[in-house]
Motif scaffolding. Structure first.
Motif, PDB file in Angstrom:
ATOM      1  N   LEU A 125       2.523 -10.336  10.811  1.00  0.00           N
ATOM      2  CA  LEU A 125       3.593  -9.766   9.991  1.00  0.00           C
ATOM      3  C   LEU A 125       3.833  -8.298  10.312  1.00  0.00           C
ATOM      4  O   LEU A 125       4.978  -7.831  10.336  1.00  0.00           O
ATOM      5  CB  LEU A 125       3.260  -9.921   8.503  1.00  0.00           C
ATOM      6  N   PHE A 126       2.766  -7.554  10.583  1.00  0.00           N
ATOM      7  CA  PHE A 126       2.909  -6.126  10.884  1.00  0.00           C
ATOM      8  C   PHE A 126       3.785  -5.911  12.113  1.00  0.00           C
ATOM      9  O   PHE A 126       4.525  -4.925  12.191  1.00  0.00           O
ATOM     10  CB  PHE A 126       1.528  -5.506  11.108  1.00  0.00           C
ATOM     11  N   SER A 131      12.417  -6.858   6.929  1.00  0.00           N
ATOM     12  CA  SER A 131      13.556  -7.748   6.651  1.00  0.00           C
ATOM     13  C   SER A 131      13.867  -8.724   7.782  1.00  0.00           C
ATOM     14  O   SER A 131      14.896  -9.399   7.744  1.00  0.00           O
ATOM     15  CB  SER A 131      14.824  -6.936   6.319  1.00  0.00           C
ATOM     16  N   SER A 132      13.009  -8.802   8.792  1.00  0.00           N
ATOM     17  CA  SER A 132      13.221  -9.805   9.844  1.00  0.00           C
ATOM     18  C   SER A 132      12.787 -11.174   9.333  1.00  0.00           C
ATOM     19  O   SER A 132      12.183 -11.300   8.271  1.00  0.00           O
ATOM     20  CB  SER A 132      12.448  -9.433  11.106  1.00  0.00           C
ATOM     21  N   THR A 133      13.108 -12.214  10.082  1.00  0.00           N
ATOM     22  CA  THR A 133      12.756 -13.568   9.683  1.00  0.00           C
ATOM     23  C   THR A 133      11.906 -14.233  10.753  1.00  0.00           C
ATOM     24  O   THR A 133      11.913 -13.838  11.923  1.00  0.00           O
ATOM     25  CB  THR A 133      14.014 -14.430   9.435  1.00  0.00           C
ATOM     26  N   PHE A 134      11.172 -15.244  10.335  1.00  0.00           N
ATOM     27  CA  PHE A 134      10.415 -16.077  11.260  1.00  0.00           C
ATOM     28  C   PHE A 134      10.354 -17.470  10.664  1.00  0.00           C
ATOM     29  O   PHE A 134      10.750 -17.689   9.511  1.00  0.00           O
ATOM     30  CB  PHE A 134       9.004 -15.517  11.493  1.00  0.00           C
ATOM     31  N   THR A 135       9.882 -18.428  11.432  1.00  0.00           N
ATOM     32  CA  THR A 135       9.780 -19.799  10.950  1.00  0.00           C
ATOM     33  C   THR A 135       8.324 -20.238  10.926  1.00  0.00           C
ATOM     34  O   THR A 135       7.464 -19.637  11.580  1.00  0.00           O
ATOM     35  CB  THR A 135      10.561 -20.763  11.863  1.00  0.00           C
ATOM     36  N   LYS A 181      10.642 -11.498   5.767  1.00  0.00           N
ATOM     37  CA  LYS A 181       9.525 -10.584   5.556  1.00  0.00           C
ATOM     38  C   LYS A 181       9.921  -9.484   4.576  1.00  0.00           C
ATOM     39  O   LYS A 181      10.954  -8.835   4.729  1.00  0.00           O
ATOM     40  CB  LYS A 181       9.102  -9.942   6.880  1.00  0.00           C
ATOM     41  N   GLY A 182       9.088  -9.272   3.569  1.00  0.00           N
ATOM     42  CA  GLY A 182       9.283  -8.168   2.646  1.00  0.00           C
ATOM     43  C   GLY A 182       8.176  -7.147   2.838  1.00  0.00           C
ATOM     44  O   GLY A 182       7.566  -7.052   3.900  1.00  0.00           O
TER      45      GLY A 182
END
Length: 259
Positions: A125-126, A131-135, A181-182
């Motif tokens: 995550l880092f 604010s990006s996205t992943f699946t 991601k927050g």
């Protein structure tokens, strides 16, 4: 152990209370913020164990099945009770922790007791912009390099989903197919507890920012160092600087019960 996971076993993290052996606790017991608070609130003070039968009889977890209750107790013993000083601190002060403060508590304990969660939070995550996205599929593919070669694809995919669910419960992630991601909302008491718990297990908190651990709570070293100044401004710590190196001393906070 997978060779990539070994990179987190640097000397600063080489402490008995920080887990490096893989476990799959999240497959059975998620982050469970409310359940963990109940566990700490109701655990008998002065005891070091409690029976599942007593917890079931007293309906700590309402209509949860007997098997689910036993899973919760088994995992929470490893996740929380193993940290003697931290557990007592939480027991004595649990009512001071609001919802956001408690998110920090849960993440601290997951980070120290689950090396795959630590990798997910502090590395995967880092590395993603805010604010990006992943699946889940993307996370599962990356987990291939962190899990033993013999791990089945089904287990890896399921565990990826459990990692996501754990942080959704703590309001750090949201979304379904595309996961947003927050960021962890800052908490004075939560951050103080992080430092308190690390110090209680003989971790050198002055060097926290030199390990990967800070990445699970802050988006940069600069943000972490600024957060130390915030704690200082509210009289949670005293703080001196030697070049760029902090020297941190935890203060006793008014209204907080210490051992």
């Amino acid at each position: 152990m997978n060779s990539l996971l070994m990179q987190y076993n640097d000397s600063l993290l080489d402490l008995p209370k920080i887990a490096h052996k893989l476990n799959f606790h999240l497959l059975k017991v998620s982050s469970y913020p409310e359940e963990s608070k109940i566990y700490i609130e109701r655990f008998p003070k002065g005891n070091n164990s409690i029976t599942a039968e007593q917890v079931i009889r007293e309906r700590w977890y309402s209509n949860r099945s007997d098997k689910r209750v036993k899973d919760i107790l088994r995992v929470f013993k490893f996740r929380f009770l193993a940290f003697d000083s931290g557990f007592l601190f939480l027991q004595n002060n649990v009512k001071l922790f609001g919802k956001n403060d408690w998110s920090w508590v849960v993440i601290v304990h997951l980070t120290l007791t689950d090396p795959l969660f630590r990798w997910f939070s502090c590395e995967f995550l880092f590395s993603l912009p805010r604010s990006s996205t992943f699946t889940r599929e993307q996370l599962s593919r990356d987990l291939t390099n962190m899990m033993p070669e013999e791990t089945r694809a089904y287990t890896r995919n399921t565990f990826a989903g459990k990692l996501i669910t754990a942080l959704k419960s703590l309001r750090m992630l949201k979304g379904h197919k595309n996961i947003n991601k927050g960021a962890l909302e800052f908490s004075y008491l939560g951050f103080y507890y992080l430092l308190y718990l690390l110090k209680s297990i003989d971790f050198d908190i002055d060097k926290f920012h030199q390990t990967s651990l800070f990445k699970g709570f802050f988006e940069s070293q600069e943000e972490y160092l600024n957060a130390l100044e915030k704690l200082k401004s509210q009289d949670y710590i005293s703080l001196a600087w030697f070049g760029g190196q902090p020297a941190i001393h935890l203060k006793q906070i008014d209204g907080v019960v210490y051992i």
